[in-house]
Design a protein around this motif. Structure first.
Motif, short mmCIF file in Angstrom:
data_model
loop_
_atom_site.label_atom_id
_atom_site.label_comp_id
_atom_site.label_asym_id
_atom_site.label_seq_id
_atom_site.Cartn_x
_atom_site.Cartn_y
_atom_site.Cartn_z
N ALA A 17 0.83 -1.21 0.00
CA ALA A 17 0.00 0.00 0.00
C ALA A 17 0.86 1.26 0.00
O ALA A 17 2.00 1.26 0.46
N LYS A 18 0.28 2.33 -0.54
CA LYS A 18 0.94 3.63 -0.56
C LYS A 18 0.20 4.60 0.35
O LYS A 18 -0.97 4.41 0.67
N LEU A 19 0.90 5.65 0.74
CA LEU A 19 0.27 6.73 1.49
C LEU A 19 -0.28 7.78 0.54
O LEU A 19 0.35 8.11 -0.48
N ARG A 20 -1.44 8.31 0.86
CA ARG A 20 -2.05 9.40 0.10
C ARG A 20 -2.41 10.51 1.08
O ARG A 20 -2.61 10.27 2.28
N SER A 21 -2.54 11.74 0.58
CA SER A 21 -2.97 12.82 1.46
C SER A 21 -3.53 13.98 0.64
O SER A 21 -3.20 14.15 -0.53
N LYS A 22 -4.39 14.74 1.29
CA LYS A 22 -4.91 15.97 0.70
C LYS A 22 -5.28 16.92 1.82
O LYS A 22 -5.44 16.52 2.99
N ILE A 194 2.54 7.87 10.24
CA ILE A 194 2.77 9.32 10.15
C ILE A 194 4.26 9.60 9.93
O ILE A 194 4.63 10.47 9.12
N ALA A 195 5.13 8.86 10.62
CA ALA A 195 6.57 9.06 10.45
C ALA A 195 7.00 8.71 9.03
O ALA A 195 7.90 9.35 8.47
N ARG A 196 6.39 7.69 8.44
CA ARG A 196 6.68 7.37 7.04
C ARG A 196 6.25 8.51 6.12
O ARG A 196 6.98 8.89 5.20
N TRP A 197 5.05 9.04 6.35
CA TRP A 197 4.60 10.16 5.52
C TRP A 197 5.56 11.33 5.65
O TRP A 197 5.93 11.96 4.64
N LEU A 198 5.99 11.62 6.85
CA LEU A 198 6.94 12.73 7.06
C LEU A 198 8.29 12.44 6.40
O LEU A 198 8.96 13.37 5.94
#
Length: 339
Positions: A17-22, A194-198
């Motif tokens: 899976a990948k991270l997404r954000s908006k 969250i740490a991965r997204w950062l």
């Protein structure tokens, strides 16, 4: 006055899976509302019924934007408010609640690799650097690559209030690690995402890419894992409970049941070389980094403590690995009366 809330979620891409954000603009101090997104663009829906729901489950200060802005981790739900099939957090929450009385806690060591284009950071164009040996916890421009990104990521995680407990350079050039925990299962998994997204977002500003590929360079180079340290209250008080937990992970089909959920490409990394056990064999031992599960030497000396499952890949889903360890070990400890 308004704030920017960065809604972050895990998509349905397989096998990893990948991270997404908006971004959503909200009144300052407002309750974080549910939101929606196009699931047909994230492998979570088909176009004829594409709406999916974002349910906020964890928020923290946004260290990138600063001020009162927020990072908001979300679960993905169907429109009837049931967990989406890609939502692995829901399963962990159920198991964590079931075994909460045993007080399970985790520390996860997240390894990753920086890439500059198509080569790991520090690899010369069209060739290879010196063999492994001096890079692990090294110092100096000839051996260390990407420290500026790592320090910026660490500062961002601390500013966000995440339970980061350390960082270090790893065995291959351009390869690093940060640790999250010790924390309860749901909290450690939320904070790791969250740490991965950062990590990805911080690396953007330095024009490099970060990858959780478990074997980013084939051949005589270490892979990247997410060594998972685990204990319960009983394990923190008794060596017998440590052994019960280790034995439970090797029973019947359990080794393969776990390994097949420990991240895509695990057979490329767990070869029996480069500080790994073979993916299809289970073992545990004191101070043994070639075992599936390591009992740290001080745990044997003190007669209590924790174990380290060395099998999870860097790209493992932390909701899944924590659920499996809690369910397997806590069930065994309960049956043995060691709770």
């Amino acid at each position: 006055m308004t704030i920017k809330a960065e809604y972050i979620w895990i998509d349905g891409t397989e096998p990893t899976a990948k991270l997404r954000s908006k971004t959503r603009i909200l009144p300052a101090g407002a309750e974080l509302p549910i939101w929606g997104f196009d699931g047909s663009s994230t492998n979570q829906a088909e176009g004829h019924a594409s709406d999916r729901v974002l349910k906020p489950v964890y928020s923290c200060p946004d260290p990138i934007r600063g001020g009162d802005h927020l990072l908001v981790l979300c679960e993905v739900l169907n429109t009837d408010m049931t967990p989406h099939s890609s939502n692995t957090r829901a399963g962990l929450v159920e198991i964590a609640e079931q075994f909460a009385g045993q007080e399970p806690i985790f520390g996860i060591e997240q390894e990753y690799t920086f890439f500059d284009g198509d080569r790991p950071l520090g690899f010369p164009v069209g060739g290879f650097p010196a063999p492994q040996g001096g890079y692990y916890c090294g110092v100096g421009v000839d051996e260390i690559h990407g420290r500026d990104v790592v320090e910026a990521h660490l500062e961002n995680c601390l500013t966000a209030g995440l339970g980061i407990s350390g960082i270090n350079a790893e065995v291959m050039p351009g390869q690093w690690e940060f640790q999250v925990g010790p924390l309860p299962p749901v909290e450690v998994a939320d904070q790791l995402w969250i740490a991965r997204w950062l990590l990805y977002r911080t690396a953007e500003d330095f024009k490099v890419a970060a990858t959780l590929d478990p074997k980013p360079v084939k051949g005589d180079w270490n892979g990247a894992g997410a060594h998972t340290n685990f204990s319960t209250k009983a394990m923190r008080e008794s060596y017998d409970a440590i052994i019960t937990a280790c034995e439970s992970l090797g029973e019947g089909s359990r080794p393969l049941d776990h390994v097949k959920n420990y991240g895509a490409g695990i057979d490329d990394r767990l070869t029996g070389l480069h500080e790994t056990a073979p993916w299809n064999e289970y073992s545990y031992g004191v101070s043994d980094r070639g075992a599936s599960v390591r009992i740290p030497w001080q745990v044997e000396k003190d007669g209590k403590g924790y174990i380290e499952d060395r099998r999870p890949n860097a790209n493992v889903d932390p909701y899944v690995v924590t659920r499996l360890l809690v369910e397997t070990c806590c069930t065994a400890l309960e049956k043995a009366g060691q709770v």
